[in-house]
Design a protein around this motif. Structure first.
Motif, PDB file in Angstrom:
ATOM      1  N   LEU A  58      41.289  41.815  42.298  1.00 20.60           N
ATOM      2  CA  LEU A  58      40.469  42.916  42.213  1.00 20.60           C
ATOM      3  C   LEU A  58      39.770  42.630  40.648  1.00 20.60           C
ATOM      4  CD1 LEU A  58      39.374  45.001  43.780  1.00 20.60           C
ATOM      5  CD2 LEU A  58      41.224  46.487  42.868  1.00 20.60           C
ATOM      6  N   ARG A  59      40.586  42.887  39.600  1.00 22.41           N
ATOM      7  CA  ARG A  59      40.095  42.477  38.118  1.00 22.41           C
ATOM      8  C   ARG A  59      39.344  41.557  38.149  1.00 22.41           C
ATOM      9  NH1 ARG A  59      45.496  44.902  37.387  1.00 22.41           N
ATOM     10  NH2 ARG A  59      46.363  42.687  37.111  1.00 22.41           N
ATOM     11  N   ALA A  60      39.892  40.128  38.409  1.00 22.17           N
ATOM     12  CA  ALA A  60      38.771  39.128  38.102  1.00 22.17           C
ATOM     13  C   ALA A  60      37.650  39.140  38.832  1.00 22.17           C
ATOM     14  CB  ALA A  60      39.854  37.760  38.830  1.00 22.17           C
ATOM     15  N   LEU A  61      37.633  39.655  39.874  1.00 21.87           N
ATOM     16  CA  LEU A  61      36.202  39.869  40.588  1.00 21.87           C
ATOM     17  C   LEU A  61      35.299  40.677  39.913  1.00 21.87           C
ATOM     18  CD1 LEU A  61      34.430  39.736  42.924  1.00 21.87           C
ATOM     19  CD2 LEU A  61      35.475  41.557  44.250  1.00 21.87           C
ATOM     20  N   GLN A  62      35.886  41.778  39.538  1.00 19.00           N
ATOM     21  CA  GLN A  62      35.010  42.784  38.699  1.00 19.00           C
ATOM     22  C   GLN A  62      34.530  42.301  37.276  1.00 19.00           C
ATOM     23  OE1 GLN A  62      36.125  45.016  35.624  1.00 19.00           O
ATOM     24  NE2 GLN A  62      34.860  46.653  35.740  1.00 19.00           N
ATOM     25  N   THR A  63      35.344  41.299  36.749  1.00 18.68           N
ATOM     26  CA  THR A  63      35.067  40.721  35.475  1.00 18.68           C
ATOM     27  C   THR A  63      34.103  39.588  35.745  1.00 18.68           C
ATOM     28  OG1 THR A  63      37.299  41.064  34.500  1.00 18.68           O
ATOM     29  CG2 THR A  63      35.774  39.231  33.299  1.00 18.68           C
ATOM     30  N   TYR A  64      34.254  38.902  36.910  1.00 19.78           N
ATOM     31  CA  TYR A  64      33.262  37.892  37.228  1.00 19.78           C
ATOM     32  C   TYR A  64      31.848  38.508  37.540  1.00 19.78           C
ATOM     33  CZ  TYR A  64      30.688  34.326  40.114  1.00 19.78           C
ATOM     34  OH  TYR A  64      29.926  33.360  40.489  1.00 19.78           O
ATOM     35  N   ALA A  65      31.831  39.481  38.266  1.00 15.97           N
ATOM     36  CA  ALA A  65      30.610  40.201  38.600  1.00 15.97           C
ATOM     37  C   ALA A  65      29.762  40.675  37.421  1.00 15.97           C
ATOM     38  CB  ALA A  65      30.863  41.357  39.384  1.00 15.97           C
ATOM     39  N   LYS A  66      30.346  40.993  36.312  1.00 10.74           N
ATOM     40  CA  LYS A  66      29.943  41.397  35.112  1.00 10.74           C
ATOM     41  C   LYS A  66      29.109  40.271  34.295  1.00 10.74           C
ATOM     42  CE  LYS A  66      32.543  45.428  33.699  1.00 10.74           C
ATOM     43  NZ  LYS A  66      33.250  46.265  32.774  1.00 10.74           N
ATOM     44  N   THR A  67      29.585  39.018  34.821  1.00  8.83           N
ATOM     45  CA  THR A  67      28.972  37.721  34.153  1.00  8.83           C
ATOM     46  C   THR A  67      27.779  37.193  34.595  1.00  8.83           C
ATOM     47  OG1 THR A  67      30.342  36.289  35.290  1.00  8.83           O
ATOM     48  CG2 THR A  67      31.309  37.328  33.355  1.00  8.83           C
ATOM     49  N   ARG A 107      35.651  51.162  49.352  1.00  7.34           N
ATOM     50  CA  ARG A 107      37.129  50.960  49.464  1.00  7.34           C
ATOM     51  C   ARG A 107      37.991  50.204  48.414  1.00  7.34           C
ATOM     52  NH1 ARG A 107      37.240  54.375  52.054  1.00  7.34           N
ATOM     53  NH2 ARG A 107      39.581  53.806  52.200  1.00  7.34           N
ATOM     54  N   LEU A 108      37.088  49.273  47.462  1.00 12.04           N
ATOM     55  CA  LEU A 108      37.478  48.863  46.098  1.00 12.04           C
ATOM     56  C   LEU A 108      37.851  49.969  45.382  1.00 12.04           C
ATOM     57  CD1 LEU A 108      35.586  45.435  45.706  1.00 12.04           C
ATOM     58  CD2 LEU A 108      37.749  46.037  47.108  1.00 12.04           C
ATOM     59  N   ARG A 109      37.153  50.853  45.387  1.00  8.36           N
ATOM     60  CA  ARG A 109      37.298  52.126  44.440  1.00  8.36           C
ATOM     61  C   ARG A 109      38.661  52.900  44.829  1.00  8.36           C
ATOM     62  NH1 ARG A 109      31.630  52.944  45.163  1.00  8.36           N
ATOM     63  NH2 ARG A 109      30.486  52.404  43.376  1.00  8.36           N
ATOM     64  N   VAL A 110      39.079  52.841  46.008  1.00  2.91           N
ATOM     65  CA  VAL A 110      40.281  53.346  46.488  1.00  2.91           C
ATOM     66  C   VAL A 110      41.519  52.687  45.866  1.00  2.91           C
ATOM     67  CG1 VAL A 110      41.702  54.037  48.440  1.00  2.91           C
ATOM     68  CG2 VAL A 110      39.264  54.297  48.564  1.00  2.91           C
ATOM     69  N   ASP A 130      34.620  49.743  37.641  1.00  5.82           N
ATOM     70  CA  ASP A 130      33.238  49.911  37.776  1.00  5.82           C
ATOM     71  C   ASP A 130      32.769  48.705  38.616  1.00  5.82           C
ATOM     72  OD1 ASP A 130      30.651  50.604  37.865  1.00  5.82           O
ATOM     73  OD2 ASP A 130      30.347  50.312  35.751  1.00  5.82           O
ATOM     74  N   TRP A 131      32.024  49.141  39.904  1.00  2.01           N
ATOM     75  CA  TRP A 131      31.371  48.221  40.546  1.00  2.01           C
ATOM     76  C   TRP A 131      29.915  48.162  40.631  1.00  2.01           C
ATOM     77  CZ3 TRP A 131      34.678  44.485  41.790  1.00  2.01           C
ATOM     78  CH2 TRP A 131      36.167  44.720  41.742  1.00  2.01           C
ATOM     79  N   ALA A 132      29.356  48.586  39.735  1.00  4.40           N
ATOM     80  CA  ALA A 132      27.842  48.666  39.739  1.00  4.40           C
ATOM     81  C   ALA A 132      27.081  47.233  39.601  1.00  4.40           C
ATOM     82  CB  ALA A 132      27.410  49.479  38.381  1.00  4.40           C
ATOM     83  N   ASP A 133      27.798  46.479  39.294  1.00  2.62           N
ATOM     84  CA  ASP A 133      27.702  44.894  39.040  1.00  2.62           C
ATOM     85  C   ASP A 133      27.740  44.174  40.301  1.00  2.62           C
ATOM     86  OD1 ASP A 133      26.457  44.894  36.237  1.00  2.62           O
ATOM     87  OD2 ASP A 133      28.582  45.041  35.610  1.00  2.62           O
ATOM     88  N   LEU A 134      28.175  44.633  41.278  1.00  2.00           N
ATOM     89  CA  LEU A 134      28.570  43.954  42.782  1.00  2.00           C
ATOM     90  C   LEU A 134      27.382  44.157  43.476  1.00  2.00           C
ATOM     91  CD1 LEU A 134      30.380  42.040  43.955  1.00  2.00           C
ATOM     92  CD2 LEU A 134      31.486  43.942  44.804  1.00  2.00           C
TER      93      LEU A 134
END
Length: 384
Positions: A214-223, A241-244, A250-254
């Motif tokens: 989950l953290r790796a995905l969020q970091t990757y999306a920001k890049t 669902r990920l916010r739960v 923050d998933w604004a970049d996905l």
């Protein structure tokens, strides 16, 4: 004095003792091997009667949107089970290592040989299907973990905590490619559902792996560069669902924001304006799930506001007018099922059901075959 035995008797007794010892050793070894094999076999986790989490009122809404008689529900359930069994037998393949499974999505030449291809997107949806069919298939949890194992075994390029968007499951060293952000979100969500459905699965340490991914995905999306971000399908349902799982991320970049997607969807010609069929189909699936499972008012209003375009789009799919090389007609028709149910168009839904039941996906259309199964499950009234 001890009695003396002649040579013949001594030889006979020696052979008898050796034979008895041999039998004892043989049976002891056999029992040990049997117990060892039984201990090594995966044990089916006890299923917990859970469902996909829904927003309040969504379950009632879903039942009302697809009103089936008990006879219709029974017939459709039988059709669903038959379709699932065929999918499992023909589509879910064992990798060369014997420890993972994958759904074939194509064939690709590697060196002098052709190799089967799998994708993270299809693996994730196959895990979701396994969870939905848990009550029917006693080995569904083993299947789900084996599908996840294949994704874990093929990490992405420079992203070891994510998976290559495409991989060659039978190659020990499949090329490492970039991750698919949308597919990774599906993978996390599907495995979260699996751990909730089967509390006893423990092939991997999910309490560590899922948060790490989950953290790796969020970091990757920001890049992701803007041009790459524009290629990501709308992920509104998945991000809810990920916010739960972790409200701090923050998933604004996905992918597109909700506001941007709904604005684009409301524009005339949206269905014809999206050149990438896979992005269109997976975005429609997200929109439909937002309406059906989250009871999202904006999603419901968006679908109802574009009813005419949705109907025309489905009509075109039913007569084979719309196809795409990377996203088949069956995949698209299945992806729009949740949105179609939200419109409560029973006659059109019946025609879509007939089309999904009567059509057979291509041997390399693992994504279409898996989405077809998901669409049939929804139209059969399966609670998800």
């Amino acid at each position: 004095m001890f009695p003396q035995l002649d040579v013949t008797e001594t030889t006979y007794l020696a052979r008898l003792i050796v034979s008895i010892l041999g039998v004892v050793v043989f049976f002891s070894l056999a029992v040990w091997l049997i117990r060892r094999r039984q201990a090594a076999q995966p044990i089916e986790a006890e299923p917990v009667p859970t469902k996909l989490e829904m927003m309040p009122g969504a379950e009632t809404l879903l039942a009302n949107l697809n009103p089936l008689t008990s006879h219709e529900r029974s017939e459709r359930h039988l059709a669903l089970v038959k379709t699932y069994e065929t999918w499992k037998t023909e589509r879910v393949l064992h990798s060369e290592d014997g420890r993972s499974r994958f759904v074939r999505t194509g064939v690709e030449k590697s060196g002098l040989r052709y190799q089967l291809v799998a994708t993270t997107q299809t693996q994730a949806l196959a895990i979701l299907v396994s969870v939905l069919m848990a009550e029917h298939d006693p080995q569904a949890s083993v299947q789900a973990e084996a599908l996840f194992a294949a994704a874990l075994a093929h990490p992405a390029y420079q992203q070891p905590d994510l998976s290559s968007w495409k991989f060659l499951p039978d190659l020990p060293r499949s090329p490492r490619l970039d991750p698919d952000a949308h597919a990774e979100a599906w993978l996390v969500h599907s495995m979260t559902m699996a751990t909730e459905r089967w509390s006893g699965i423990n092939r991997f340490n999910y309490s560590e792996i899922i948060p790490e991914r989950l953290r790796a995905l969020q970091t990757y999306a920001k890049t992701l560069a803007p041009e790459m971000l524009a290629q990501v399908s709308f992920s509104g349902y998945l991000t809810s669902r990920l916010r739960v799982l972790d409200a701090s991320l923050d998933w604004a970049d996905l992918g597109e924001s909700r506001e941007q997607f709904f604005a684009n969807f409301a524009e005339p010609g949206y269905f014809k304006g999206e050149p990438v069929f896979s992005k269109l189909g997976l975005s429609l699936l997200q929109l439909g799930f937002l309406a059906l499972l989250n009871h999202d008012p904006l999603a419901l209003n968006a679908i109802r506001g574009s009813e005419q375009e949705v109907v025309e789009f489905v009509e075109g799919l039913l007569i084979n007018q719309l196809t795409g090389p990377e996203f088949s007609r069956l995949a698209m028709l299945s992806s729009i099922v949740p949105a179609l149910l939200a419109l409560e168009l029973r006659e059109l839904s019946e025609r879509v059901w007939d089309a999904l039941i009567d059509s057979q996906p291509d041997k390399d259309d693992g994504l279409g075959a898996t989405l077809r199964l998901l669409g049939i499950a929804l139209l059969s009234g399966t609670a998800i």
